[in-house]
Design a protein around this motif. Structure first.
Motif, PDB file in Angstrom:
ATOM      1  N   ARG A 177      61.777  10.232  31.956  1.00  0.00           N
ATOM      2  CA  ARG A 177      62.066  11.239  30.919  1.00  0.00           C
ATOM      3  C   ARG A 177      63.120  10.732  29.952  1.00  0.00           C
ATOM      4  N   ALA A 178      64.084   9.958  30.462  1.00  0.00           N
ATOM      5  CA  ALA A 178      65.185   9.468  29.632  1.00  0.00           C
ATOM      6  C   ALA A 178      64.762   8.318  28.722  1.00  0.00           C
ATOM      7  N   ILE A 179      63.890   7.438  29.215  1.00  0.00           N
ATOM      8  CA  ILE A 179      63.544   6.260  28.414  1.00  0.00           C
ATOM      9  C   ILE A 179      62.371   6.509  27.467  1.00  0.00           C
ATOM     10  N   ILE A 180      61.656   7.619  27.649  1.00  0.00           N
ATOM     11  CA  ILE A 180      60.533   7.942  26.768  1.00  0.00           C
ATOM     12  C   ILE A 180      60.925   9.096  25.854  1.00  0.00           C
ATOM     13  N   ASP A 181      61.154   8.776  24.592  1.00  0.00           N
ATOM     14  CA  ASP A 181      61.524   9.781  23.593  1.00  0.00           C
ATOM     15  C   ASP A 181      60.453   9.961  22.522  1.00  0.00           C
ATOM     16  N   GLU A 188      53.839  11.353  25.819  1.00  0.00           N
ATOM     17  CA  GLU A 188      55.262  11.537  25.501  1.00  0.00           C
ATOM     18  C   GLU A 188      55.713  12.946  25.871  1.00  0.00           C
ATOM     19  N   GLU A 189      54.887  13.949  25.573  1.00  0.00           N
ATOM     20  CA  GLU A 189      55.228  15.336  25.883  1.00  0.00           C
ATOM     21  C   GLU A 189      55.239  15.586  27.382  1.00  0.00           C
ATOM     22  N   LEU A 190      54.400  14.870  28.113  1.00  0.00           N
ATOM     23  CA  LEU A 190      54.343  15.037  29.567  1.00  0.00           C
ATOM     24  C   LEU A 190      55.695  14.717  30.202  1.00  0.00           C
ATOM     25  N   PHE A 191      56.279  13.583  29.819  1.00  0.00           N
ATOM     26  CA  PHE A 191      57.548  13.185  30.426  1.00  0.00           C
ATOM     27  C   PHE A 191      58.710  14.027  29.906  1.00  0.00           C
ATOM     28  N   ASN A 192      58.705  14.342  28.617  1.00  0.00           N
ATOM     29  CA  ASN A 192      59.791  15.142  28.073  1.00  0.00           C
ATOM     30  C   ASN A 192      59.759  16.577  28.581  1.00  0.00           C
ATOM     31  N   PRO A 211      73.072  13.533  34.705  1.00  0.00           N
ATOM     32  CA  PRO A 211      71.835  13.153  34.018  1.00  0.00           C
ATOM     33  C   PRO A 211      71.723  11.642  33.859  1.00  0.00           C
ATOM     34  N   VAL A 212      70.503  11.157  33.750  1.00  0.00           N
ATOM     35  CA  VAL A 212      70.264   9.728  33.523  1.00  0.00           C
ATOM     36  C   VAL A 212      70.602   9.416  32.063  1.00  0.00           C
ATOM     37  N   THR A 213      71.563   8.527  31.867  1.00  0.00           N
ATOM     38  CA  THR A 213      71.961   8.109  30.528  1.00  0.00           C
ATOM     39  C   THR A 213      71.543   6.665  30.330  1.00  0.00           C
ATOM     40  N   ILE A 237      64.671  10.297  45.538  1.00  0.00           N
ATOM     41  CA  ILE A 237      64.318   9.105  44.772  1.00  0.00           C
ATOM     42  C   ILE A 237      63.167   9.394  43.798  1.00  0.00           C
ATOM     43  N   PHE A 238      62.202  10.201  44.192  1.00  0.00           N
ATOM     44  CA  PHE A 238      61.085  10.512  43.295  1.00  0.00           C
ATOM     45  C   PHE A 238      61.567  11.349  42.116  1.00  0.00           C
ATOM     46  N   THR A 239      62.445  12.293  42.377  1.00  0.00           N
ATOM     47  CA  THR A 239      63.020  13.115  41.309  1.00  0.00           C
ATOM     48  C   THR A 239      63.785  12.259  40.318  1.00  0.00           C
ATOM     49  N   ARG A 240      64.557  11.301  40.850  1.00  0.00           N
ATOM     50  CA  ARG A 240      65.346  10.445  39.960  1.00  0.00           C
ATOM     51  C   ARG A 240      64.442   9.530  39.135  1.00  0.00           C
ATOM     52  N   TYR A 241      63.324   9.138  39.707  1.00  0.00           N
ATOM     53  CA  TYR A 241      62.360   8.323  38.953  1.00  0.00           C
ATOM     54  C   TYR A 241      61.814   9.105  37.762  1.00  0.00           C
ATOM     55  N   THR A 242      61.432  10.361  37.978  1.00  0.00           N
ATOM     56  CA  THR A 242      60.911  11.170  36.873  1.00  0.00           C
ATOM     57  C   THR A 242      61.987  11.387  35.810  1.00  0.00           C
ATOM     58  N   GLU A 243      63.245  11.514  36.231  1.00  0.00           N
ATOM     59  CA  GLU A 243      64.336  11.666  35.266  1.00  0.00           C
ATOM     60  C   GLU A 243      64.543  10.381  34.467  1.00  0.00           C
ATOM     61  N   LEU A 244      64.379   9.241  35.117  1.00  0.00           N
ATOM     62  CA  LEU A 244      64.485   7.963  34.415  1.00  0.00           C
ATOM     63  C   LEU A 244      63.384   7.842  33.361  1.00  0.00           C
TER      64      LEU A 244
END
Length: 339
Positions: free
Chosen positions: A222-226, A251-255, A145-147, A213-220
């Motif tokens: 998701r990680a920085i938007i809380d 916020e809910e979209l990314f989470n 996971p992106v930490t 790369i696109f999947t990892r971008y969405t995970e990034l």
């Protein structure tokens, strides 16, 4: 001629549609006739947002090399460990069964029940070891996971600013340590964004399995938007263009985005995330917090014990004074001392 004209017309319609529904900037310019050659809309949109590059080909090449080798290097190193693990798991299983049977027998003998209680604790330890091993295996085999801290933490604690990328798209994500700037691609949030993001992630998982790369971008993201505050900072930084009803929806979209179930093989992006984390960890506020956590919070049990002892001492003193006249004793002691 008619087919060529039809292809150009279809390509024009597809390009116009991609520009209108794309949540991210279009990074590749192609002709209308070339656009008409793509298998479907997602294929065209993905290649416009994340055009193929030499980097992706390198990842594919290395992956093919491992296949051509038959995976001998990895299999030679992993097979002995797998055998050892299987032997240990088998031994643990037999020991657990033996302990369970012994505990059942001891429960019927009252005198030996204390021994059974000790064996139950040992059995719990075996279960803990087994569950921990399974968790480690799952984490190792699955995706990492992106930490990374949230946008507000990076901004308020480490003083990191967020700036929109002028070009490069997802592949251009980078962190400038000197300027303390984290560069991210602009993204448009509207009623179609969530559907498009999910479809593009699914398309990438099916067709670009070696470089997600696109999947990892969405995970990034998701990680920085809380929180909503994170969204507000990115809106003020002109990274997010929010056309939704409120910021809570953003916020809910990314989470709500799901995580990948396998490795994404995106070393360049991982390196930028690592640089952000190292910069954040080296800030004075974070180091001070970790020192407090290490030397104060870690000793909370000792502080609790000391507080309990002090409270017991006060209770004993109160009980003693309720039976004996403490002021009288203290006066007597003082008078004796002065005489």
């Amino acid at each position: 001629m008619e087919k060529a004209a039809a292809r150009v017309e279809i390509g024009t319609l597809l390009l116009n549609l991609c520009h209108s529904v794309s949540p991210l900037p279009i990074e590749k310019t192609i002709s209308e006739s070339e656009a008409g050659k793509h298998a479907h809309l997602l294929d065209l949109l993905y290649n416009l947002i994340v055009p193929s590059s030499e980097q992706e080909n390198v990842h594919l090449y290395h992956r093919d090399d491992r296949k051509d080798d038959g995976g001998q290097n990895s299999s030679r190193t992993s097979m002995p460990f797998r055998k050892i693990r299987e032997i240990l798991e088998g031994a643990f299983g037999r020991i657990r069964m033996l302990l369970e049977n012994i505990i059942k027998c001891l429960k019927n003998v009252p005198i030996l029940q204390p021994i059974g209680m000790v064996l139950e604790q040992i059995l719990k330890a075996f279960h803990l070891v087994s569950s921990t091993t399974a968790a480690v295996d799952h984490e190792t085999d699955g995706a990492v996971p992106v930490t990374i801290p949230s946008v507000s933490e990076l901004h308020n604690i480490a003083g990191i600013h967020f700036r929109p990328l002028e070009h490069g798209g997802i592949r251009g994500i980078r962190f400038d340590q000197k300027k303390k700037c984290f560069f991210l691609p602009q993204i448009k949030l509207d009623e179609n964004t969530e559907v498009m993001l999910r479809n593009l992630v699914a398309y990438e998982a099916l067709t670009k399995r070696n470089y997600l790369i696109f999947t990892r971008y969405t995970e990034l993201m998701r990680a920085i938007i809380d929180t909503v505050e994170d969204v507000e900072i990115l809106i003020d930084s002109k990274i997010i263009h929010n056309e939704l009803k409120d910021k809570k929806q953003a916020e809910e979209l990314f989470n709500g985005m799901s995580k990948s179930i396998g490795p994404t093989n995106t070393p360049d992006l991982e390196n930028e995330i690592k640089k952000v984390n190292e910069f954040f960890d080296n800030t004075e506020k974070v180091r001070a917090y970790r020192i407090i956590s290490k030397y104060v919070y870690s000793s909370w049990k000792l502080c609790t014990l000391l507080a309990t002892l002090v409270l017991l001492a006060l209770m004993v003193l109160q009980t003693f004074c309720s039976v004996y006249d403490c002021p009288k004793i203290l006066k007597t002691g003082t008078g004796t001392g002065t005489t």
